[in-house]
Design a protein around this motif. Structure first.
Motif, PDB file in Angstrom:
ATOM      1  N   LEU A   8       0.826  -1.203   0.000  1.00 28.77           N
ATOM      2  CA  LEU A   8       0.000   0.000   0.000  1.00 28.77           C
ATOM      3  C   LEU A   8       0.861   1.253   0.000  1.00 28.77           C
ATOM      4  N   ARG A   9       1.950   1.245   0.750  1.00 25.07           N
ATOM      5  CA  ARG A   9       2.836   2.411   0.802  1.00 25.07           C
ATOM      6  C   ARG A   9       3.548   2.632  -0.527  1.00 25.07           C
ATOM      7  N   PRO A  30     -10.830  10.898  -4.031  1.00 30.63           N
ATOM      8  CA  PRO A  30      -9.861   9.989  -4.631  1.00 30.63           C
ATOM      9  C   PRO A  30     -10.504   8.971  -5.563  1.00 30.63           C
ATOM     10  N   TRP A  82      -1.022  12.262  -7.832  1.00 29.39           N
ATOM     11  CA  TRP A  82      -1.407  10.865  -7.659  1.00 29.39           C
ATOM     12  C   TRP A  82      -1.726  10.563  -6.199  1.00 29.39           C
ATOM     13  N   GLN A  83      -0.933  11.078  -5.272  1.00 29.02           N
ATOM     14  CA  GLN A  83      -1.199  10.828  -3.858  1.00 29.02           C
ATOM     15  C   GLN A  83      -2.538  11.419  -3.427  1.00 29.02           C
ATOM     16  N   LEU A 138      -6.948   3.463  -0.021  1.00 29.06           N
ATOM     17  CA  LEU A 138      -6.116   2.412   0.550  1.00 29.06           C
ATOM     18  C   LEU A 138      -6.288   2.437   2.059  1.00 29.06           C
ATOM     19  N   MET A 188      -4.977   7.483   1.657  1.00 27.18           N
ATOM     20  CA  MET A 188      -4.559   6.474   2.636  1.00 27.18           C
ATOM     21  C   MET A 188      -5.337   6.629   3.939  1.00 27.18           C
ATOM     22  N   CYS A 212      -5.104   8.912  -4.566  1.00 27.59           N
ATOM     23  CA  CYS A 212      -4.925   7.602  -3.942  1.00 27.59           C
ATOM     24  C   CYS A 212      -4.828   7.814  -2.431  1.00 27.59           C
ATOM     25  N   ASN A 255       0.889   4.147  -2.916  1.00 27.35           N
ATOM     26  CA  ASN A 255       0.640   5.552  -2.616  1.00 27.35           C
ATOM     27  C   ASN A 255       1.887   6.419  -2.787  1.00 27.35           C
ATOM     28  N   ARG A 256       3.021   5.802  -3.060  1.00 27.01           N
ATOM     29  CA  ARG A 256       4.309   6.476  -3.242  1.00 27.01           C
ATOM     30  C   ARG A 256       4.879   7.035  -1.939  1.00 27.01           C
TER      31      ARG A 256
END
Length: 273
Positions: free
Chosen positions: A44-45, A163, A76-77, A167, A82, A80, A48-49
């Motif tokens: 997942l990390r 998003p 992108w983050q 995640l 978290m 996406c 998410n970069r």
């Protein structure tokens, strides 16, 4: 929609992710299960970069998100979002301000520091809190809320990002059964009503069977199962979790379901020595 190709992440001599590949053709609710150190959190990390992959690609809507840099990476983050096991809220800020922090990637740092939030964003934050049945807590400090309430605030913050993917890294591991159900019901409803992809690391088989359309099992950084919840038998679970063969048939399922709630990055880095 998403294609993961040979994604690998090495910490020292330890492969936290080892040639991970799978494809998701349409937004779904995907559960990832496995014991501590299996690679769930690391994946997942990487997606998410927050952590860089050592090699491989992750194509989402015809873009390799693992190759993005600068503004494209931050964009992108934002797409996406978290959600973490320990909520990652700002304890002394009120609930609505925590939710509004979901817009930080698209706002100036100065405006955010002084709490200058556009009226439209404030209204949107309250609407999301209402949707999650927590609007009455909007003025309270986050630290005054129960764990289940704080996790719903974290979900609301994620939704403020609007998003494409959510995640969730062990989102219910620290919650009691009642609050765990409320949180999982909320995530499932968001998926069903909004059509957003949800990928959740989960620590019990029952939760994966109840909420997920698809379950991916990981062991030692590799995918060892990829199928539907009804294919997640006790025998398959033994393969995923590596349960001791001395467990008897009646106890194995219960014992297996208690395994694996720690973060994979910490585990992997502990193996570097």
């Amino acid at each position: 929609m998403m294609q993961v190709k040979s994604v690998t992440r090495i910490f020292g001599q330890k492969a936290a992710l080892d040639d991970v590949s799978f494809a998701v053709e349409k937004p779904g609710f995907v559960g990832i299960i496995g014991r501590s150190g299996a690679g769930k959190s690391t994946f997942l990390r990487v997606m998410n970069r927050m952590t860089d992959a050592t090699s491989g690609s992750l194509m989402f809507d015809d873009r390799d998100v693992l190759a993005l840099e600068g503004g494209a990476k931050r964009a992108w983050q934002s797409q996406c979002a978290m959600i973490f096991q320990q909520f990652n809220l700002v304890p002394r800020l009120d609930v609505v301000s925590n939710v509004l922090h979901g817009t930080l990637n698209r706002r100036s740092t100065l405006a955010s520091m002084f709490g200058f939030w556009p009226d439209d964003d404030v209204l949107k934050a309250f609407a999301i809190l209402e949707r999650l049945d927590i609007a009455e807590q909007a003025a309270k400090r986050a630290e005054a809320l129960s764990g289940g309430q704080q996790q719903r605030v974290a979900i609301a913050r994620a939704l403020m990002q609007d998003p494409k993917v959510i995640l969730a890294d062990e989102p219910i591991a620290s919650l009691d059964p009642m609050n765990a159900q409320v949180v999982m019901d909320s995530l499932r409803r968001i998926h069903d009503e909004d059509g957003r992809m949800v990928i959740a690391n989960l620590h019990t088989l029952d939760t994966a069977r109840r909420y997920c359309d698809r379950v991916i099992g990981m062991r030692d950084g590799r995918i060892v199962f990829d199928g539907t919840p009804d294919q997640l038998t006790t025998g398959v679970a033994r393969d995923i979790y590596g349960a001791d063969a001395s467990f008897n048939e009646g106890a194995t399922s219960t014992a297996i379901e208690t395994l694996g709630t720690e973060g994979d990055d910490a585990y992997a880095q502990s193996m570097m020595a």
